[in-house]
Design an enzyme around this catalytic site. Structure first.
Site, mmCIF file in Angstrom:
data_model
loop_
_atom_site.group_PDB
_atom_site.id
_atom_site.type_symbol
_atom_site.label_atom_id
_atom_site.label_comp_id
_atom_site.label_asym_id
_atom_site.label_seq_id
_atom_site.Cartn_x
_atom_site.Cartn_y
_atom_site.Cartn_z
ATOM 1 N N ARG A 6 19.951 11.053 -6.477
ATOM 2 C CA ARG A 6 20.273 9.759 -7.078
ATOM 3 C C ARG A 6 21.002 8.872 -6.089
ATOM 4 O O ARG A 6 20.987 7.646 -6.217
ATOM 5 C CB ARG A 6 21.114 9.948 -8.346
ATOM 6 C CG ARG A 6 21.487 8.611 -9.023
ATOM 7 C CD ARG A 6 22.059 8.805 -10.410
ATOM 8 N NE ARG A 6 23.342 9.480 -10.403
ATOM 9 C CZ ARG A 6 24.517 8.859 -10.192
ATOM 10 N NH1 ARG A 6 24.570 7.575 -9.937
ATOM 11 N NH2 ARG A 6 25.647 9.550 -10.227
ATOM 12 N N TYR A 57 8.348 -15.036 -6.030
ATOM 13 C CA TYR A 57 7.621 -14.166 -6.952
ATOM 14 C C TYR A 57 8.143 -14.408 -8.367
ATOM 15 O O TYR A 57 9.344 -14.588 -8.582
ATOM 16 C CB TYR A 57 7.832 -12.719 -6.521
ATOM 17 C CG TYR A 57 7.305 -11.667 -7.458
ATOM 18 C CD1 TYR A 57 5.973 -11.652 -7.846
ATOM 19 C CD2 TYR A 57 8.140 -10.666 -7.947
ATOM 20 C CE1 TYR A 57 5.491 -10.672 -8.695
ATOM 21 C CE2 TYR A 57 7.679 -9.678 -8.795
ATOM 22 C CZ TYR A 57 6.347 -9.691 -9.168
ATOM 23 O OH TYR A 57 5.870 -8.723 -10.015
ATOM 24 N N ASP A 95 12.519 -11.887 1.085
ATOM 25 C CA ASP A 95 11.420 -11.042 0.625
ATOM 26 C C ASP A 95 10.265 -11.241 1.596
ATOM 27 O O ASP A 95 9.644 -12.294 1.634
ATOM 28 C CB ASP A 95 11.016 -11.446 -0.799
ATOM 29 C CG ASP A 95 9.895 -10.566 -1.363
ATOM 30 O OD1 ASP A 95 9.212 -9.879 -0.586
ATOM 31 O OD2 ASP A 95 9.697 -10.596 -2.596
ATOM 32 N N LYS A 130 3.330 -2.457 -2.043
ATOM 33 C CA LYS A 130 2.243 -3.239 -1.471
ATOM 34 C C LYS A 130 1.828 -2.672 -0.110
ATOM 35 O O LYS A 130 1.391 -1.531 -0.037
ATOM 36 C CB LYS A 130 2.670 -4.706 -1.379
ATOM 37 C CG LYS A 130 3.372 -5.270 -2.631
ATOM 38 C CD LYS A 130 2.609 -5.104 -3.918
ATOM 39 C CE LYS A 130 3.148 -5.944 -5.075
ATOM 40 N NZ LYS A 130 4.477 -5.592 -5.561
#
Length: 399
Positions: free
Chosen positions: A56, A110, A182, A207
């Site tokens: 984690r 986005y 980004d 992607k």
């Protein structure tokens, strides 16, 4: 991993894509890192001489291996892999801004990032001012004493706009803010954003970095201090990447340079071909001289990317008909895979925006986004030619 042999400058990008993040080779050890499924690791306390390892926390061997590869590709001190691109964006913003703080962001983002800034972060008393990224003075004008993050996206999704990083960088520096970007559409193959002054380089690794449409992941690259802050947020919000997804991502990155070379080449050829097709009102690709940002893209990027957007005559109905007649390209959300994927932002990435808001961003009805895969160019032409012909009966003359 260290490289033996003659001393020279840092390894090339393709070499880093294959070898960075890997342990030094030793007889009998696997060439490919195994998947470590353990959630926890033996540790009795600081006296063991190692940090506490817990999946984690993002420091499982697979998580750290892919992080090392990403940092090498981006040329940054450190990196972090997370469970999704939105986890990467949101954890970075929360690491940079808190209650009462302010963000300056490009209005070309986005759709989910835009929703995060407009709908979710205000609940945490974090406000955002959106600016036109092509207005060099807008960045500085939007700063407030509480601005903590400046956020850009290059190239933009789905309109493929490209603008200089300098104005946003200078505004961030003058206000003591974090510059986050980004860079999903570009990848570190087409531009290493840290070399242009970006502090937090963010990708949806679902992607191009993964490249095979078989994982969900996000990454952030930057200084060790920044990555520690983002990792702290990730631990609290639970956005760590699964070890198997991390392993898949590392495998995908190994072929990123050669894949991007093919994506870049085929997308540009396809954009040129679309420019002469009846029924296609507009072709959007930064490699075309007619693109408004072509000169900037030529200076800034090492390749124009694997995305092509078109606007069909006949609007949304024509676009629906176009997508329904594809046989090789697959109508599906997402992008960056080896297969060609086609989507309409009005149905997917920008569905939460009104028609007027989409039009203002350059996304009219009839807009189709194409993620060009690795298929043969002539086969793609044949498929798209048939689909455009099927949409033609609904086309309307240009005004």
């Amino acid at each position: 991993m260290t490289f033996d042999g003659p001393k020279h400058e840092r390894p090339g990008t393709a070499t880093d894509a294959v070898h960075a993040g890997q342990p030094a080779p030793r007889p009998g050890e696997p060439v490919v890192n195994p998947i470590v499924r353990s959630s926890t690791f033996h540790w009795s306390g600081p006296g063991d001489g190692i940090d506490l390892l817990y999946s984690r926390y993002g420091n499982n061997p697979n998580q750290r291996a892919v992080a090392g590869k990403i940092a090498a590709l981006e040329g940054t001190e450190d990196a972090l892999a997370l469970a999704s691109g939105m986890a990467a964006i949101s954890m970075t913003l929360l690491a940079g801004a808190g209650s009462g703080d302010h963000i300056v962001a490009s209005r070309h983002l986005y759709g989910a990032t835009h929703a995060l800034l407009t709908d979710e972060l205000p609940r945490r008393d974090i406000t955002t001012t959106f600016v036109d990224p092509h207005d060099a003075s807008a960045w500085q004008a939007a700063l407030t004493p509480r601005t903590r993050v400046v956020l850009i996206e290059l190239p933009t999704n789905p309109t493929l706009r490209v603008f200089p990083v300098g104005p946003a960088r200078r505004a961030a520096r003058s206000g003591g803010a974090l510059l986050a970007a980004d860079m999903t559409f570009a990848t570190p193959i087409n531009i290493r954003a840290a070399e242009h002054g970006v502090d937090a380089v963010i990708h949806s690794a679902t992607k191009y970095l993964g490249g095979h449409s078989d994982l969900i992941a996000g990454v952030v690259a930057g200084s060790a201090a920044l990555i520690a802050r983002v990792a702290k947020m990730m631990k609290l919000y639970g956005g760590s990447i699964d070890p198997q997804a991390a392993w898949l991502l590392e495998r995908g990155i190994r072929t990123l340079p050669v894949r991007m070379e093919r994506h870049n080449r085929t997308a540009l050829a396809l954009a040129r071909w679309f420019s002469g097709i009846e029924g296609v009102r507009q072709v959007i690709h930064p490699g075309l001289p007619a693109h408004p940002d072509h000169e900037c893209a030529a200076r800034l990027l090492n390749g124009y990317g694997g995305m092509v957007s078109i606007v069909l005559e006949g609007g949304g109905e024509a676009a629906d008909r176009f997508c329904s007649h594809l046989r090789l390209a697959a109508p599906a959300p997402s992008l960056g895979g080896v297969e060609t994927l086609v989507s309409q932002p009005r149905h997917t990435s920008h569905v939460d925006l009104s028609s007027a808001e989409r039009h203002a961003l350059g996304i009219p009805d009839g807009f189709v986004r194409i993620s060009v895969g690795l298929e043969d160019l002539e086969d793609l032409k044949a498929d798209f030619s048939a689909a455009v012909a099927a949409a033609l009966p609904l086309a309307t003359p240009l005004p």
